[in-house]
Design a protein around this motif. Structure first.
Motif, PDB file in Angstrom:
ATOM      1  N   SER A  31       0.830  -1.207   0.000  1.00  0.00           N
ATOM      2  CA  SER A  31       0.000   0.000   0.000  1.00  0.00           C
ATOM      3  C   SER A  31       0.864   1.257   0.000  1.00  0.00           C
ATOM      4  O   SER A  31       0.500   2.264  -0.622  1.00  0.00           O
ATOM      5  CB  SER A  31      -0.955   0.003   1.184  1.00  0.00           C
ATOM      6  OG  SER A  31      -0.250   0.035   2.392  1.00  0.00           O
ATOM      7  N   ILE A  32       2.018   1.212   0.671  1.00  0.00           N
ATOM      8  CA  ILE A  32       2.930   2.359   0.657  1.00  0.00           C
ATOM      9  C   ILE A  32       3.458   2.584  -0.753  1.00  0.00           C
ATOM     10  O   ILE A  32       3.502   3.720  -1.244  1.00  0.00           O
ATOM     11  CB  ILE A  32       4.076   2.160   1.663  1.00  0.00           C
ATOM     12  CG1 ILE A  32       3.564   2.284   3.091  1.00  0.00           C
ATOM     13  CG2 ILE A  32       5.196   3.167   1.422  1.00  0.00           C
ATOM     14  CD1 ILE A  32       4.583   1.929   4.148  1.00  0.00           C
ATOM     15  N   LYS A  33       3.836   1.505  -1.427  1.00  0.00           N
ATOM     16  CA  LYS A  33       4.346   1.641  -2.801  1.00  0.00           C
ATOM     17  C   LYS A  33       3.273   2.174  -3.743  1.00  0.00           C
ATOM     18  O   LYS A  33       3.548   3.014  -4.603  1.00  0.00           O
ATOM     19  CB  LYS A  33       4.863   0.289  -3.304  1.00  0.00           C
ATOM     20  CG  LYS A  33       6.176  -0.106  -2.686  1.00  0.00           C
ATOM     21  CD  LYS A  33       6.638  -1.453  -3.195  1.00  0.00           C
ATOM     22  CE  LYS A  33       7.899  -1.873  -2.468  1.00  0.00           C
ATOM     23  NZ  LYS A  33       8.334  -3.230  -2.857  1.00  0.00           N
ATOM     24  N   LYS A  34       2.039   1.680  -3.578  1.00  0.00           N
ATOM     25  CA  LYS A  34       0.942   2.173  -4.410  1.00  0.00           C
ATOM     26  C   LYS A  34       0.708   3.660  -4.174  1.00  0.00           C
ATOM     27  O   LYS A  34       0.497   4.428  -5.117  1.00  0.00           O
ATOM     28  CB  LYS A  34      -0.345   1.405  -4.112  1.00  0.00           C
ATOM     29  CG  LYS A  34      -0.405   0.034  -4.710  1.00  0.00           C
ATOM     30  CD  LYS A  34      -1.714  -0.638  -4.352  1.00  0.00           C
ATOM     31  CE  LYS A  34      -1.706  -2.098  -4.761  1.00  0.00           C
ATOM     32  NZ  LYS A  34      -2.902  -2.799  -4.282  1.00  0.00           N
ATOM     33  N   ALA A  35       0.757   4.069  -2.914  1.00  0.00           N
ATOM     34  CA  ALA A  35       0.531   5.477  -2.579  1.00  0.00           C
ATOM     35  C   ALA A  35       1.632   6.348  -3.153  1.00  0.00           C
ATOM     36  O   ALA A  35       1.358   7.422  -3.707  1.00  0.00           O
ATOM     37  CB  ALA A  35       0.444   5.649  -1.068  1.00  0.00           C
ATOM     38  N   GLU A  36       2.876   5.915  -3.032  1.00  0.00           N
ATOM     39  CA  GLU A  36       3.991   6.706  -3.554  1.00  0.00           C
ATOM     40  C   GLU A  36       3.911   6.837  -5.068  1.00  0.00           C
ATOM     41  O   GLU A  36       4.151   7.910  -5.622  1.00  0.00           O
ATOM     42  CB  GLU A  36       5.321   6.080  -3.135  1.00  0.00           C
ATOM     43  CG  GLU A  36       5.632   6.279  -1.660  1.00  0.00           C
ATOM     44  CD  GLU A  36       6.885   5.551  -1.219  1.00  0.00           C
ATOM     45  OE1 GLU A  36       7.369   4.662  -1.961  1.00  0.00           O
ATOM     46  OE2 GLU A  36       7.377   5.857  -0.119  1.00  0.00           O
ATOM     47  N   SER A  37       3.569   5.742  -5.745  1.00  0.00           N
ATOM     48  CA  SER A  37       3.463   5.821  -7.202  1.00  0.00           C
ATOM     49  C   SER A  37       2.281   6.687  -7.614  1.00  0.00           C
ATOM     50  O   SER A  37       2.355   7.425  -8.609  1.00  0.00           O
ATOM     51  CB  SER A  37       3.342   4.426  -7.811  1.00  0.00           C
ATOM     52  OG  SER A  37       2.131   3.827  -7.429  1.00  0.00           O
ATOM     53  N   ALA A  38       1.184   6.627  -6.872  1.00  0.00           N
ATOM     54  CA  ALA A  38       0.028   7.468  -7.178  1.00  0.00           C
ATOM     55  C   ALA A  38       0.369   8.936  -6.988  1.00  0.00           C
ATOM     56  O   ALA A  38      -0.080   9.797  -7.757  1.00  0.00           O
ATOM     57  CB  ALA A  38      -1.156   7.086  -6.297  1.00  0.00           C
ATOM     58  N   LEU A  39       1.168   9.244  -5.966  1.00  0.00           N
ATOM     59  CA  LEU A  39       1.549  10.630  -5.724  1.00  0.00           C
ATOM     60  C   LEU A  39       2.512  11.142  -6.795  1.00  0.00           C
ATOM     61  O   LEU A  39       2.410  12.288  -7.226  1.00  0.00           O
ATOM     62  CB  LEU A  39       2.179  10.773  -4.339  1.00  0.00           C
ATOM     63  CG  LEU A  39       1.205  10.662  -3.167  1.00  0.00           C
ATOM     64  CD1 LEU A  39       1.959  10.561  -1.852  1.00  0.00           C
ATOM     65  CD2 LEU A  39       0.260  11.842  -3.141  1.00  0.00           C
ATOM     66  N   ALA A  46      -5.101   9.700  -5.497  1.00  0.00           N
ATOM     67  CA  ALA A  46      -3.877   9.650  -4.700  1.00  0.00           C
ATOM     68  C   ALA A  46      -4.169   9.838  -3.215  1.00  0.00           C
ATOM     69  O   ALA A  46      -3.575   9.160  -2.372  1.00  0.00           O
ATOM     70  CB  ALA A  46      -2.884  10.711  -5.178  1.00  0.00           C
ATOM     71  N   ASN A  47      -5.099  10.731  -2.901  1.00  0.00           N
ATOM     72  CA  ASN A  47      -5.432  10.966  -1.492  1.00  0.00           C
ATOM     73  C   ASN A  47      -6.018   9.720  -0.840  1.00  0.00           C
ATOM     74  O   ASN A  47      -5.726   9.423   0.327  1.00  0.00           O
ATOM     75  CB  ASN A  47      -6.414  12.133  -1.361  1.00  0.00           C
ATOM     76  CG  ASN A  47      -5.765  13.457  -1.695  1.00  0.00           C
ATOM     77  OD1 ASN A  47      -4.554  13.591  -1.603  1.00  0.00           O
ATOM     78  ND2 ASN A  47      -6.567  14.421  -2.094  1.00  0.00           N
ATOM     79  N   ASP A  48      -6.838   8.990  -1.589  1.00  0.00           N
ATOM     80  CA  ASP A  48      -7.432   7.768  -1.045  1.00  0.00           C
ATOM     81  C   ASP A  48      -6.375   6.695  -0.810  1.00  0.00           C
ATOM     82  O   ASP A  48      -6.412   5.995   0.207  1.00  0.00           O
ATOM     83  CB  ASP A  48      -8.507   7.231  -1.987  1.00  0.00           C
ATOM     84  CG  ASP A  48      -9.685   8.183  -2.120  1.00  0.00           C
ATOM     85  OD1 ASP A  48      -9.896   8.972  -1.174  1.00  0.00           O
ATOM     86  OD2 ASP A  48     -10.363   8.142  -3.156  1.00  0.00           O
ATOM     87  N   THR A  49      -5.435   6.564  -1.745  1.00  0.00           N
ATOM     88  CA  THR A  49      -4.396   5.545  -1.581  1.00  0.00           C
ATOM     89  C   THR A  49      -3.472   5.884  -0.415  1.00  0.00           C
ATOM     90  O   THR A  49      -3.024   4.985   0.297  1.00  0.00           O
ATOM     91  CB  THR A  49      -3.567   5.375  -2.868  1.00  0.00           C
ATOM     92  OG1 THR A  49      -3.028   6.629  -3.264  1.00  0.00           O
ATOM     93  CG2 THR A  49      -4.388   4.782  -3.984  1.00  0.00           C
ATOM     94  N   GLN A  81       4.931  14.030   1.010  1.00  0.00           N
ATOM     95  CA  GLN A  81       4.819  13.878  -0.451  1.00  0.00           C
ATOM     96  C   GLN A  81       3.468  14.358  -0.948  1.00  0.00           C
ATOM     97  O   GLN A  81       3.351  14.890  -2.042  1.00  0.00           O
ATOM     98  CB  GLN A  81       5.006  12.427  -0.862  1.00  0.00           C
ATOM     99  CG  GLN A  81       6.424  11.943  -0.856  1.00  0.00           C
ATOM    100  CD  GLN A  81       6.532  10.491  -1.300  1.00  0.00           C
ATOM    101  OE1 GLN A  81       5.525   9.782  -1.370  1.00  0.00           O
ATOM    102  NE2 GLN A  81       7.735  10.050  -1.602  1.00  0.00           N
ATOM    103  N   GLN A  82       2.437  14.149  -0.123  1.00  0.00           N
ATOM    104  CA  GLN A  82       1.080  14.512  -0.516  1.00  0.00           C
ATOM    105  C   GLN A  82       0.915  16.024  -0.613  1.00  0.00           C
ATOM    106  O   GLN A  82       0.206  16.520  -1.480  1.00  0.00           O
ATOM    107  CB  GLN A  82       0.097  13.932   0.491  1.00  0.00           C
ATOM    108  CG  GLN A  82      -1.324  14.048   0.099  1.00  0.00           C
ATOM    109  CD  GLN A  82      -2.262  13.450   1.133  1.00  0.00           C
ATOM    110  OE1 GLN A  82      -1.870  13.225   2.263  1.00  0.00           O
ATOM    111  NE2 GLN A  82      -3.496  13.195   0.748  1.00  0.00           N
ATOM    112  N   ALA A  83       1.584  16.750   0.252  1.00  0.00           N
ATOM    113  CA  ALA A  83       1.427  18.200   0.290  1.00  0.00           C
ATOM    114  C   ALA A  83       2.066  18.907  -0.884  1.00  0.00           C
ATOM    115  O   ALA A  83       2.749  18.437  -1.669  1.00  0.00           O
ATOM    116  CB  ALA A  83       2.033  18.747   1.580  1.00  0.00           C
TER     117      ALA A  83
END
Length: 83
Positions: A31-39, A46-49, A81-83
Motif C-alpha cells: 500500500s505504501i508503494k501504491k501510494a507513492e506511485s500514485a503521488l 492519490a489521497n485515497d491511496t 509527499q502529498q502536500a
C-alpha cells in the motif's frame, strides 16, 4: 522436530502467527508503494491511496510488527509527499 507436546504446539502457533504477521507487513509495504506511485503520477485517487497506506501502517504498528517511531516516520513521509 520437538518431542515435547507444548513445544510441538509452540511450533504450530509460531507458524500461524508468522504467516499472519507476514501478510500484514506485506500489505503495508504494497500500500505504501501504491501510494507513492500514485503521488508521483499525480493520480486522481492519490489521497485515497495515501489514506489506505496510513491505515495499513497504523495497523502494523498496533500489532507490534513495526516500531511506533518507524510508523510515524512512514506516515510523515507520505504526508510530506502529498502536500
Amino acid at each position: 522436530m520437538p518431542n515435547i507436546k507444548s513445544a510441538i504446539k509452540r511450533v504450530r502457533t509460531n507458524e500461524t502467527k508468522n504467516a499472519q504477521n507476514s501478510h500484514v507487513k506485506s500489505a503495508m509495504r504494497s500500500s505504501i508503494k501504491k501510494a507513492e506511485s500514485a503521488l508521483t503520477n499525480k493520480d486522481d485517487n492519490a489521497n485515497d491511496t495515501v489514506k489506505v497506506a496510513i491505515q495499513q501502517v497504523e495497523k502494523a504498528s498496533s500489532k507490534g510488527l513495526i516500531h511506533k517511531n518507524t510508523a510515524a516516520r512512514k506516515k510523515s513521509r507520505l504526508m510530506k509527499q502529498q502536500a
